[in-house]
Motif scaffolding. Sequence first.
Motif, PDB file in Angstrom:
ATOM      1  N   ASN A  59      46.417  13.423 -47.743  1.00 14.56           N
ATOM      2  CA  ASN A  59      46.541  14.318 -48.878  1.00 14.56           C
ATOM      3  C   ASN A  59      48.031  14.557 -49.134  1.00 14.56           C
ATOM      4  O   ASN A  59      48.897  13.983 -48.471  1.00 14.56           O
TER       5      ASN A  59
ATOM      6  N   CYS B 148      45.076   7.019 -46.198  1.00 14.78           N
ATOM      7  CA  CYS B 148      44.518   8.010 -47.125  1.00 14.78           C
ATOM      8  C   CYS B 148      44.921   9.434 -46.764  1.00 14.78           C
ATOM      9  O   CYS B 148      44.101  10.208 -46.230  1.00 14.78           O
TER      10      CYS B 148
ATOM     11  N   THR C 136      45.189  12.028 -51.980  1.00 11.70           N
ATOM     12  CA  THR C 136      44.317  13.007 -52.620  1.00 11.70           C
ATOM     13  C   THR C 136      45.146  14.234 -52.977  1.00 11.70           C
ATOM     14  O   THR C 136      45.956  14.706 -52.172  1.00 11.70           O
TER      15      THR C 136
ATOM     16  N   ALA D 255      43.259  12.048 -57.518  1.00  6.18           N
ATOM     17  CA  ALA D 255      43.830  11.188 -56.477  1.00  6.18           C
ATOM     18  C   ALA D 255      44.629  10.083 -57.132  1.00  6.18           C
ATOM     19  O   ALA D 255      44.514   9.827 -58.343  1.00  6.18           O
TER      20      ALA D 255
END
Length: 310
Positions: free
Chosen positions: A186, A184, A222, A228
């Motif tokens: 960004n 996960c 994200t 997202a």
Amino acid sequence: MPDRIAVIGSNMVDLVTYVNRMPSRGETLEAPDFALGFGGKGANQAVAAARLGAQVSMVTCVGDDIFGPRTRQNLHENRIDVSHVRCVEGAPSGVAPIFVEPDGENAILIVKGANAHLSTADIDTAAGTLKGCDVILLQLEVPLDTVYHAVAFGVRHGVQTILNPAPADPDLDLSRLDGLDWFCPNESELALLSGMPTDTDAAVLAAARSLIGRGIRNVIVTLGGRGARLITAEDVVQIAPIRVDPVDTTGAGDAFIGSFARFLSGGAAPQAALERAARYAAHSITGRGTQSSYADVIEFEAFCHALGGN
């Protein structure tokens, strides 16, 4: 029994200064306000999951200074199991000076302190707890060898494992994340770790797919105000942003990841878990501070109702 989540990661003491503008190099400015709170990406994500009703255990290290006992107490007050919180003799606690501008944007420094001492032995000591969890949640404010060891543990024992690669570390060895369930980053973290551009949606997709080609199962990127993306080998799902008036964006990413872990461990489908996590993160930026802005179940459901839907 509540959903069981183990967070292996950092804790910090947040030193939050609210500024009218950021100072230039060598400049001294008067700031209008200051607050001291508790943070660290690991502890933030643990608190978010716990406030939403999960049974959370924290594997972390604190310093033997004045902040160590208070950090442990804060976790306990948030109904987090502190059985695997270790005090490191002679080490300071982690701290995070944070500067928040009037529009809610922030700049953060971190000093790892005792977090740098979280070891593979701490993972082994907590093995009995970890095996009984639905989800293991990790970040990069602790040594990389500890992260690799925890990922391998999760894969070996069939425990869903989430890695939030923040702050991004160019030394992260992606080959040692083989079998990881959820990665996960960004947008900027994805660019650094993949070595590919992420300036368009097509570029984001290509960069994420390059990681999936290396053995990571799912990538969640994200994108700030653009929401997202959930990217798998076969599909791309867009998670729409939630529009609110921001007060303080500090900790919003941790609110997103921690709540996603909670909803996923509770049996929600990934897209539904991410959509609810986007709402939880949006709620967090409507208040000041990091953990202090995280909603409990009642507050979150009221926010969702006000938005329309659940």
